[in-house]
Design an enzyme around this catalytic site. Structure first.
Site, PDB file in Angstrom:
ATOM      1  N   VAL A  63       0.815  -1.225   0.000  1.00  0.00           N
ATOM      2  CA  VAL A  63       0.000   0.000   0.000  1.00  0.00           C
ATOM      3  C   VAL A  63       0.848   1.274   0.000  1.00  0.00           C
ATOM      4  CG1 VAL A  63      -1.997  -1.107   1.098  1.00  0.00           C
ATOM      5  CG2 VAL A  63      -0.301   0.072   2.534  1.00  0.00           C
ATOM      6  N   ASN A  89      -6.592  -1.374   7.918  1.00  0.00           N
ATOM      7  CA  ASN A  89      -5.916  -1.981   9.077  1.00  0.00           C
ATOM      8  C   ASN A  89      -4.392  -2.032   8.953  1.00  0.00           C
ATOM      9  OD1 ASN A  89      -5.626  -4.050  11.407  1.00  0.00           O
ATOM     10  ND2 ASN A  89      -4.841  -5.150   9.610  1.00  0.00           N
ATOM     11  N   SER A 141      -5.162   3.537  17.276  1.00  0.00           N
ATOM     12  CA  SER A 141      -4.408   3.046  18.432  1.00  0.00           C
ATOM     13  C   SER A 141      -4.704   3.957  19.619  1.00  0.00           C
ATOM     14  CB  SER A 141      -2.904   3.091  18.130  1.00  0.00           C
ATOM     15  OG  SER A 141      -2.146   2.954  19.316  1.00  0.00           O
ATOM     16  N   TYR A 154       4.532   7.334  14.952  1.00  0.00           N
ATOM     17  CA  TYR A 154       3.352   6.452  14.954  1.00  0.00           C
ATOM     18  C   TYR A 154       2.166   7.128  15.654  1.00  0.00           C
ATOM     19  CZ  TYR A 154       0.698   2.127  16.067  1.00  0.00           C
ATOM     20  OH  TYR A 154      -0.268   1.153  16.209  1.00  0.00           O
ATOM     21  N   LYS A 158      -1.440   8.289  14.116  1.00  0.00           N
ATOM     22  CA  LYS A 158      -2.712   7.737  14.605  1.00  0.00           C
ATOM     23  C   LYS A 158      -3.635   8.875  15.060  1.00  0.00           C
ATOM     24  CE  LYS A 158      -1.955   3.232  14.083  1.00  0.00           C
ATOM     25  NZ  LYS A 158      -2.633   2.453  13.038  1.00  0.00           N
TER      26      LYS A 158
HETATM   27  N1  LIG Z   1      -0.768  -4.976  18.014  1.00  0.00           N
HETATM   28  C1  LIG Z   1      -0.965  -3.910  18.756  1.00  0.00           C
HETATM   29  O1  LIG Z   1      -0.617  -3.861  19.950  1.00  0.00           O
HETATM   30  C2  LIG Z   1      -1.677  -2.723  18.159  1.00  0.00           C
HETATM   31  C3  LIG Z   1      -2.093  -1.692  19.019  1.00  0.00           C
HETATM   32  C4  LIG Z   1      -2.738  -0.596  18.471  1.00  0.00           C
HETATM   33  C5  LIG Z   1      -2.965  -0.513  17.111  1.00  0.00           C
HETATM   34  N2  LIG Z   1      -2.540  -1.526  16.286  1.00  0.00           N
HETATM   35  C6  LIG Z   1      -2.795  -1.381  14.839  1.00  0.00           C
HETATM   36  O2  LIG Z   1      -3.360  -2.560  14.332  1.00  0.00           O
HETATM   37  C7  LIG Z   1      -3.132  -2.605  12.920  1.00  0.00           C
HETATM   38  C8  LIG Z   1      -2.755  -4.023  12.527  1.00  0.00           C
HETATM   39  O3  LIG Z   1      -1.497  -4.346  13.102  1.00  0.00           O
HETATM   40  P1  LIG Z   1      -1.226  -5.713  13.874  1.00  0.00           P
HETATM   41  O4  LIG Z   1      -1.026  -5.381  15.286  1.00  0.00           O
HETATM   42  O5  LIG Z   1      -2.235  -6.734  13.497  1.00  0.00           O
HETATM   43  O6  LIG Z   1       0.240  -6.072  13.320  1.00  0.00           O
HETATM   44  P2  LIG Z   1       0.742  -7.082  12.197  1.00  0.00           P
HETATM   45  O7  LIG Z   1       0.448  -8.494  12.607  1.00  0.00           O
HETATM   46  O8  LIG Z   1       2.151  -6.703  11.951  1.00  0.00           O
HETATM   47  O9  LIG Z   1      -0.175  -6.740  10.953  1.00  0.00           O
HETATM   48  C9  LIG Z   1       0.087  -5.669  10.090  1.00  0.00           C
HETATM   49  C10 LIG Z   1      -0.247  -6.125   8.688  1.00  0.00           C
HETATM   50  O10 LIG Z   1      -0.062  -5.028   7.771  1.00  0.00           O
HETATM   51  C11 LIG Z   1       0.571  -5.522   6.611  1.00  0.00           C
HETATM   52  N3  LIG Z   1       1.352  -4.461   5.999  1.00  0.00           N
HETATM   53  C12 LIG Z   1       2.394  -3.779   6.554  1.00  0.00           C
HETATM   54  N4  LIG Z   1       2.910  -2.932   5.662  1.00  0.00           N
HETATM   55  C13 LIG Z   1       2.184  -3.065   4.531  1.00  0.00           C
HETATM   56  C14 LIG Z   1       2.254  -2.471   3.246  1.00  0.00           C
HETATM   57  N5  LIG Z   1       3.194  -1.562   2.932  1.00  0.00           N
HETATM   58  N6  LIG Z   1       1.356  -2.858   2.295  1.00  0.00           N
HETATM   59  C15 LIG Z   1       0.418  -3.796   2.587  1.00  0.00           C
HETATM   60  N7  LIG Z   1       0.310  -4.395   3.783  1.00  0.00           N
HETATM   61  C16 LIG Z   1       1.190  -4.040   4.736  1.00  0.00           C
HETATM   62  C17 LIG Z   1       1.461  -6.671   7.084  1.00  0.00           C
HETATM   63  O11 LIG Z   1       1.637  -7.673   6.082  1.00  0.00           O
HETATM   64  P3  LIG Z   1       2.931  -7.722   5.124  1.00  0.00           P
HETATM   65  O12 LIG Z   1       4.127  -7.432   5.998  1.00  0.00           O
HETATM   66  O13 LIG Z   1       2.906  -9.071   4.545  1.00  0.00           O
HETATM   67  O14 LIG Z   1       2.676  -6.663   4.112  1.00  0.00           O
HETATM   68  C18 LIG Z   1       0.648  -7.260   8.230  1.00  0.00           C
HETATM   69  O15 LIG Z   1      -0.163  -8.335   7.805  1.00  0.00           O
HETATM   70  C19 LIG Z   1      -2.059  -1.543  12.625  1.00  0.00           C
HETATM   71  O16 LIG Z   1      -2.658  -0.429  12.020  1.00  0.00           O
HETATM   72  C20 LIG Z   1      -1.540  -1.183  14.010  1.00  0.00           C
HETATM   73  O17 LIG Z   1      -1.064   0.133  14.072  1.00  0.00           O
HETATM   74  C21 LIG Z   1      -1.915  -2.625  16.786  1.00  0.00           C
END
Ligand SMILES: NC(=O)c1ccc[n+]([C@@H]2O[C@H](COP(=O)([O-])OP(=O)(O)OC[C@H]3O[C@@H](n4cnc5c(N)ncnc54)[C@H](OP(=O)(O)O)[C@@H]3O)[C@@H](O)[C@H]2O)c1
Length: 248
Positions: A63, A89, A141, A154, A158
């Site tokens: 993306v 997401n 977040s 970050y 957000k």
């Molecule tokens: N986990 C937490 O504690 C937490 C807390 C608050 C908010 N969030 C938010 O939750 C959302 C999802 O994150 P997550 O925690 O589920 O982490 P995650 O497991 O690392 O998932 C992030 C996903 O985004 C994809 N991604 C990253 N860069 C990309 C790109 N350039 N193009 C397309 N896809 C991309 C990654 O897949 P690929 O690397 O294969 O592209 C991965 O599947 C994020 O927006 C994060 O900020 C998470």
């Protein structure tokens, strides 16, 4: 919550919150499209979804690259004929502090994924979502309001996403389209893999009032709620799910 005949597009669907959300929507009979850079991860999630009846459309796209970003909405609508729900997401982070020598480079890298892609996808998806009177859910977040010195980029992005959510909600309300955000605290996913510590989620527990991280599916369930008719009066909202971390 049935999503029969609903088409759902989820970015970052190859792991964590996006993968859990894809599985939950599939279980509720939706037609799902998942986006990510790593085909193997997307294929694994597609196989998991297939156990619940339907195999999602896999869109391998980065993306942060316009040529790839610009194909995502068209591919989804070509496959399914419409779009009801967009889940923005995909997200990344690294530690960033104001005095870092590479602060601007990290800003340029993170903004493309965490904000620019969402602005672009929302812009391209909106006409389709107006047609279906659907909804958009942005994954924000708690760091949009809770300040951490090592997440200056970050958290700032957000915060901008929360504003973008509220402003999008106002713009699309006349068309009957709702836009909301979920604001998770610590959730067990791959997001903090850059630390290189497998036990990172356990190490965080002392900081969390309820003494646990959330599961990705809990955040997914909140996304399904916001996308459903049960939330038909909810728009422009930012829903916190954080085990109390906001207040510690
Ligand atoms: N986990 C937490 O504690 C937490 C807390 C608050 C908010 N969030 C938010 O939750 C959302 C999802 O994150 P997550 O925690 O589920 O982490 P995650 O497991 O690392 O998932 C992030 C996903 O985004 C994809 N991604 C990253 N860069 C990309 C790109 N350039 N193009 C397309 N896809 C991309 C990654 O897949 P690929 O690397 O294969 O592209 C991965 O599947 C994020 O927006 C994060 O900020 C998470």
């Amino acid at each position: 919550m049935s999503f029969t005949n609903k088409v759902v597009l989820i970015t970052g669907g190859g792991s964590g919150i996006g993968a859990a959300t894809a599985i939950l929507f599939t279980r509720e009979d939706a037609q799902v499209a998942i986006v990510g850079r790593t085909e193997e991860k997307l294929t694994k999630v597609a196989e998991e979804c297939e156990k619940y009846g339907k195999r999602p459309l896999v869109i391998k796209a980065d993306v942060s690259i316009d040529e790839e970003l610009n194909t995502i909405i068209d591919k989804t609508v070509t496959q399914y004929g419409k779009l009801d729900i967009l889940v923005n997401n995909a997200g990344i982070t690294v530690l960033t502090k104001l005095l870092d020598a590479d602060l601007v480079q990290n800003f340029d890298k993170i903004v493309k994924v965490n904000l620019r892609a969402i602005v672009s996808l929302s812009n391209k998806a909106a006409p389709h979502i107006i047609n279906t009177k659907g909804s958009i859910i942005n994954v924000s977040s708690i760091l949009s309001t809770k300040v951490r010195g090592d997440q200056i980029i970050y958290g700032s992005l957000k915060a901008a996403l929360d504003y973008f959510t509220r402003a999008s909600a106002l713009d699309l309300a006349p068309y009957g389209v709702r836009v909301n955000a979920v604001n998770p605290g610590y959730t067990k996913t791959n997001l903090l893999n850059f630390f290189g510590q497998e036990d990172i989620w356990e190490r965080l527990i002392p900081r969390i009032p309820l003494g646990k991280c959330a599961e990705a599916s809990e955040v997914g369930n909140m996304i399904l709620y916001l996308a459903s008719d049960k939330a038909k009066s909810v728009t422009g909202s930012t829903y916190v799910i954080d085990n109390g971390s906001m207040h510690k």
